[in-house]
Design a protein around this motif. Structure first.
Motif, PDB file in Angstrom:
ATOM      1  N   SER A  97       0.848  -1.196   0.000  1.00  0.00           N
ATOM      2  CA  SER A  97       0.000   0.000   0.000  1.00  0.00           C
ATOM      3  C   SER A  97       0.881   1.243   0.000  1.00  0.00           C
ATOM      4  CB  SER A  97      -0.920  -0.009   1.217  1.00  0.00           C
ATOM      5  OG  SER A  97      -0.152   0.055   2.410  1.00  0.00           O
ATOM      6  N   TRP A  98       0.261   2.408  -0.014  1.00  0.00           N
ATOM      7  CA  TRP A  98       1.002   3.674  -0.024  1.00  0.00           C
ATOM      8  C   TRP A  98       0.574   4.510   1.183  1.00  0.00           C
ATOM      9  CZ3 TRP A  98       4.395   4.714  -4.172  1.00  0.00           C
ATOM     10  CH2 TRP A  98       4.290   3.854  -5.278  1.00  0.00           C
ATOM     11  N   THR A  99       1.515   4.863   2.040  1.00  0.00           N
ATOM     12  CA  THR A  99       1.210   5.713   3.188  1.00  0.00           C
ATOM     13  C   THR A  99       2.280   6.794   3.316  1.00  0.00           C
ATOM     14  OG1 THR A  99       2.445   4.299   4.725  1.00  0.00           O
ATOM     15  CG2 THR A  99       0.105   3.805   4.422  1.00  0.00           C
ATOM     16  N   ARG A 100       1.926   7.886   3.951  1.00  0.00           N
ATOM     17  CA  ARG A 100       2.856   9.013   4.089  1.00  0.00           C
ATOM     18  C   ARG A 100       3.655   8.901   5.387  1.00  0.00           C
ATOM     19  NH1 ARG A 100      -0.145  14.319   1.495  1.00  0.00           N
ATOM     20  NH2 ARG A 100      -1.336  13.183  -0.091  1.00  0.00           N
ATOM     21  N   ASN A 101       4.908   9.336   5.327  1.00  0.00           N
ATOM     22  CA  ASN A 101       5.739   9.360   6.528  1.00  0.00           C
ATOM     23  C   ASN A 101       6.690  10.549   6.435  1.00  0.00           C
ATOM     24  OD1 ASN A 101       7.346   8.995   8.743  1.00  0.00           O
ATOM     25  ND2 ASN A 101       7.807   6.834   8.342  1.00  0.00           N
ATOM     26  N   PRO A 132       3.281  15.818   1.505  1.00  0.00           N
ATOM     27  CA  PRO A 132       3.279  16.315   2.885  1.00  0.00           C
ATOM     28  C   PRO A 132       2.484  15.397   3.805  1.00  0.00           C
ATOM     29  CG  PRO A 132       1.882  17.677   1.463  1.00  0.00           C
ATOM     30  CD  PRO A 132       2.617  16.742   0.569  1.00  0.00           C
ATOM     31  N   ASP A 133       3.048  15.145   4.958  1.00  0.00           N
ATOM     32  CA  ASP A 133       2.418  14.301   5.972  1.00  0.00           C
ATOM     33  C   ASP A 133       1.771  15.230   7.011  1.00  0.00           C
ATOM     34  OD1 ASP A 133       1.781  12.653   8.107  1.00  0.00           O
ATOM     35  OD2 ASP A 133       3.688  11.587   8.124  1.00  0.00           O
ATOM     36  N   PRO A 134       0.443  15.141   7.183  1.00  0.00           N
ATOM     37  CA  PRO A 134      -0.233  16.041   8.135  1.00  0.00           C
ATOM     38  C   PRO A 134       0.212  15.873   9.582  1.00  0.00           C
ATOM     39  CG  PRO A 134      -1.743  14.315   7.360  1.00  0.00           C
ATOM     40  CD  PRO A 134      -0.507  14.238   6.509  1.00  0.00           C
ATOM     41  N   ASP A 135       0.914  14.775   9.884  1.00  0.00           N
ATOM     42  CA  ASP A 135       1.385  14.555  11.251  1.00  0.00           C
ATOM     43  C   ASP A 135       2.636  15.361  11.584  1.00  0.00           C
ATOM     44  OD1 ASP A 135      -0.684  12.801  11.763  1.00  0.00           O
ATOM     45  OD2 ASP A 135       0.489  11.009  11.291  1.00  0.00           O
ATOM     46  N   TYR A 136       3.247  15.952  10.559  1.00  0.00           N
ATOM     47  CA  TYR A 136       4.458  16.741  10.774  1.00  0.00           C
ATOM     48  C   TYR A 136       4.369  18.012   9.936  1.00  0.00           C
ATOM     49  CZ  TYR A 136       6.159  12.295  12.572  1.00  0.00           C
ATOM     50  OH  TYR A 136       6.286  11.141  13.280  1.00  0.00           O
ATOM     51  N   SER A 160       6.474  17.458  -4.021  1.00  0.00           N
ATOM     52  CA  SER A 160       5.490  16.707  -4.800  1.00  0.00           C
ATOM     53  C   SER A 160       4.161  16.689  -4.060  1.00  0.00           C
ATOM     54  CB  SER A 160       6.002  15.278  -5.017  1.00  0.00           C
ATOM     55  OG  SER A 160       5.117  14.527  -5.812  1.00  0.00           O
ATOM     56  N   ASN A 161       3.078  16.827  -4.820  1.00  0.00           N
ATOM     57  CA  ASN A 161       1.729  16.832  -4.247  1.00  0.00           C
ATOM     58  C   ASN A 161       1.556  17.970  -3.244  1.00  0.00           C
ATOM     59  OD1 ASN A 161       0.879  14.298  -5.592  1.00  0.00           O
ATOM     60  ND2 ASN A 161       2.466  13.394  -4.303  1.00  0.00           N
TER      61      ASN A 161
END
Length: 288
Positions: A97-101, A132-136, A160-161
């Motif tokens: 899968s694809w997840t942000r970190n 961009p990761d909303p957690d950081y 990107s994005n």
């Protein structure tokens, strides 16, 4: 091959690049075929290859595409000294899968591994924060990137994005030379969200990802009558028409179509010779 300057860097890149992702996902071709595709792209004058640490099957396979590209460049019989490899970090592939970190520690580590995967002998040409990761905060996430630039591990930085506001925040931390957002006949948000206009005004290079719609939609291009009709009139493929349409949209756009077959990159590169009038661009705009 026509070239363009990468933003304000003084570095020239081919007007059409090669997207490396199809060479490393679960549907990847054999390694020898992947290397042949990269070599053919170089033969045709491609000097920009786009990759990412997450172009792989899953986390156990991380950095596969970067290593493949390095292997292809090392084994190429011609001159590859002018090739710019643009990689990314910030996405994970748990179970495919694809997840942000955007954890700064993760980014610091993945930059180091990307540096080594691409040879470890010179700075990463372009490193892009994948999403961009909303957690950081963007500022937190880009701190290790700034450190890597200052430490000689990264030459240029892209995002990107990102939205315009996010790009502006990123530029407060590091010098940004490129923006890579989705842009194709089905996804035209960069025309309306201000990103394309911002890139033009600020002399940032814009890389449209999934320029032909991606694996799920590329076969549907022939079903868009305006594109199909223009392809017939000009005796070229529908893929060349779409790449020419993107290039006609702005001088800052450099498409990076993916390829897993030699015939695909040959077709994409030929799009450099396809010129569309404003009337033809409008026909496509109104037809999709």
């Amino acid at each position: 091959m026509e070239t363009k300057q990468l933003s304000h860097t003084g570095v020239n890149i081919s007007a059409i690049g090669l997207g490396g992702m199809p060479l490393s996902l679960s549907s990847r071709p054999p390694e020898a075929q992947g290397i042949e595709v990269i070599h053919r792209a170089l033969d045709l004058g491609v000097t920009l290859i786009d990759t990412a640490d997450s172009y792989c099957q899953d986390e156990s396979d991380k950095h596969h595409n970067e290593r493949l590209i390095h292997k292809a460049l090392q084994s190429y019989g011609g001159d590859s000294s002018q090739v710019i490899v643009a990689t990314k970090g910030g996405l994970m592939r748990p179970n495919g899968s694809w997840t942000r970190n955007g954890n700064p520690e993760h980014l610091r580590e993945t930059i180091r591994i990307s540096f080594e995967a691409l040879g470890g002998s010179k700075p990463i040409d372009v490193w892009q924060y994948h999403a961009p990761d909303p957690d950081y905060t963007i500022e937190e996430a880009l701190q290790p990137v700034k450190e890597a630039v200052e430490g000689g591990m990264i030459r240029f930085v892209g995002v990107s994005n990102f939205s315009v506001e996010q790009i502006q925040r990123a530029r407060e931390v590091v010098d940004v030379v490129s923006v890579q957002n989705q842009y194709n006949p089905w996804h035209r948000q960069p025309e309306t969200d201000g990103v394309l206009d911002y890139c033009e005004a600020e002399n940032l290079t814009f890389f449209p990802w999934s320029p032909l719609g991606g694996s799920r939609r590329v076969s549907g291009l022939a079903g868009i009558s305006a594109i199909a009709q223009l392809a017939k009139e000009k005796e070229v493929s529908v893929y060349q028409i779409v790449l020419a349409w993107l290039r006609a949209k702005s001088s800052c756009i450099v498409p990076i179509p993916g390829a897993s077959k030699i015939s695909s990159i040959e077709d994409s590169v030929a799009a450099v010779e396809v010129k569309l009038s404003q009337a033809e661009v409008t026909r496509i705009d109104q037809g999709v």
